[in-house]
Design a protein around this motif. Structure first.
Motif, PDB file in Angstrom:
ATOM      1  N   ILE A 192       0.820  -1.210   0.000  1.00  0.00           N
ATOM      2  CA  ILE A 192       0.000   0.000   0.000  1.00  0.00           C
ATOM      3  C   ILE A 192       0.853   1.259   0.000  1.00  0.00           C
ATOM      4  CG2 ILE A 192      -1.433   1.402   1.533  1.00  0.00           C
ATOM      5  CD1 ILE A 192      -3.201  -0.881   1.990  1.00  0.00           C
TER       6      ILE A 192
ATOM      7  N   ILE B 161      -2.369   2.476  -3.419  1.00  0.00           N
ATOM      8  CA  ILE B 161      -3.763   2.833  -3.695  1.00  0.00           C
ATOM      9  C   ILE B 161      -3.901   3.391  -5.106  1.00  0.00           C
ATOM     10  CG2 ILE B 161      -5.680   4.344  -3.064  1.00  0.00           C
ATOM     11  CD1 ILE B 161      -5.273   2.139  -1.068  1.00  0.00           C
TER      12      ILE B 161
ATOM     13  N   ALA C  50      -8.548   0.517   0.365  1.00  0.00           N
ATOM     14  CA  ALA C  50      -8.238  -0.467  -0.672  1.00  0.00           C
ATOM     15  C   ALA C  50      -9.416  -1.403  -0.916  1.00  0.00           C
ATOM     16  CB  ALA C  50      -7.006  -1.283  -0.259  1.00  0.00           C
TER      17      ALA C  50
END
Length: 276
Positions: A56, A64, A94
């Motif tokens: 992430i 993202i 997410a």
């Protein structure tokens, strides 16, 4: 074979995750690695992974942002995010983005295996549905066997339309989902809560295809797809992946229905591709 791409700016994380995934099952293949979002964008179109596992928080393009780009350009891809406990708010974003799941760092084999197994079932369910659609055609909300597709397997059917419905539809759906397992008529009848003899007679009556033959052509259809999609798979591996442990028997059946051995079928396909 399930194709996986790993995206993380930390080499040790990628290496550890790759080792973990490869130990879980030979069915999972790491086809690409990327250290950042820019590299991932370049590789994804070439490597065509089924699953993208991405961190992430990465420098440059965040996970993202990369996930949004993948969903926009490759909506069929399955996204799994890597996240630390402190990043749970990112995970929530997410999931809203459409990620299938997430894996917490430091990664644990049990969690990785659970996540991949869930996606594996979704992928094979989709493939089964496509293979099923390839053998059947829908008209007026009824399912009919495609005469030309069935005849490719040497199966002769009557000229009139054959309706597949109710009990038989459920049986066909079950076979398509569990073709890689050892499905017997007894086992199927127990799962459908139907008398074995009645199920056998009904299946053949409505499809003009014996239960055992339909199971065989379903396995062969998936074997054919595996042969064409992954030239590195051995014949015995393909046989096992479609529920036929004896590779010699698998080759005999393959030749009986398609006219050539699996190795010959692959050679013909590769020759045709080289000539294009």
């Amino acid at each position: 074979m399930i194709r996986i791409m790993l995206v993380d700016d930390e080499h040790l994380i990628r290496a550890g995750l790759k080792s973990t995934i490869e130990k879980i099952s030979a069915e999972y293949q790491i086809v690409a690695e990327a250290a950042n979002g820019y590299e991932a964008k370049e590789k994804i179109s070439f490597c065509q992974p089924d699953i993208v596992v991405l961190d992430i928080k990465m420098p440059g393009i965040s996970g993202i942002e990369l996930g949004e780009w993948i969903k926009k350009n490759y909506p069929e891809k399955y996204i799994v995010f890597l996240s630390g406990y402190a990043e749970f708010s990112f995970v929530q974003s997410a999931i809203r983005l459409g990620a299938v799941d997430y894996i917490l760092k430091p990664t644990r084999k049990e969690q990785v295996e659970t996540v991949l197994q869930k996606i594996r079932e979704q992928i094979y369910k989709k493939q089964n549905r496509e293979a099923y659609t390839d053998l059947l055609v829908c008209q007026n909300n009824q399912l009919y066997p495609k005469k030309d597709r069935l005849e490719e397997y040497g199966i002769c059917i009557f000229e009139e339309i054959l309706v597949v419905k109710n009990v038989t539809y459920r049986a066909v759906e079950y076979i398509n989902r569990h073709y890689a397992q050892n499905i017997s008529l007894i086992h199927l009848s127990e799962n459908l809560f139907i008398n074995q003899t009645y199920l056998s007679e009904l299946f053949k009556k409505e499809t003009h295809i014996p239960f055992a033959v339909y199971g065989t052509i379903t396995r062969l259809e998936h074997a054919r797809v595996l042969i064409l999609n992954d030239p590195h798979l051995k014949v015995y591996e393909i046989a096992q992946m479609v529920g036929m442990e004896d590779s010699k028997y698998f080759s005999q059946v393959f030749k009986k229905y398609l006219g050539v051995k699996p190795s010959e079928y692959r050679a013909v396909f590769q020759t045709e591709n080289n000539e294009k």
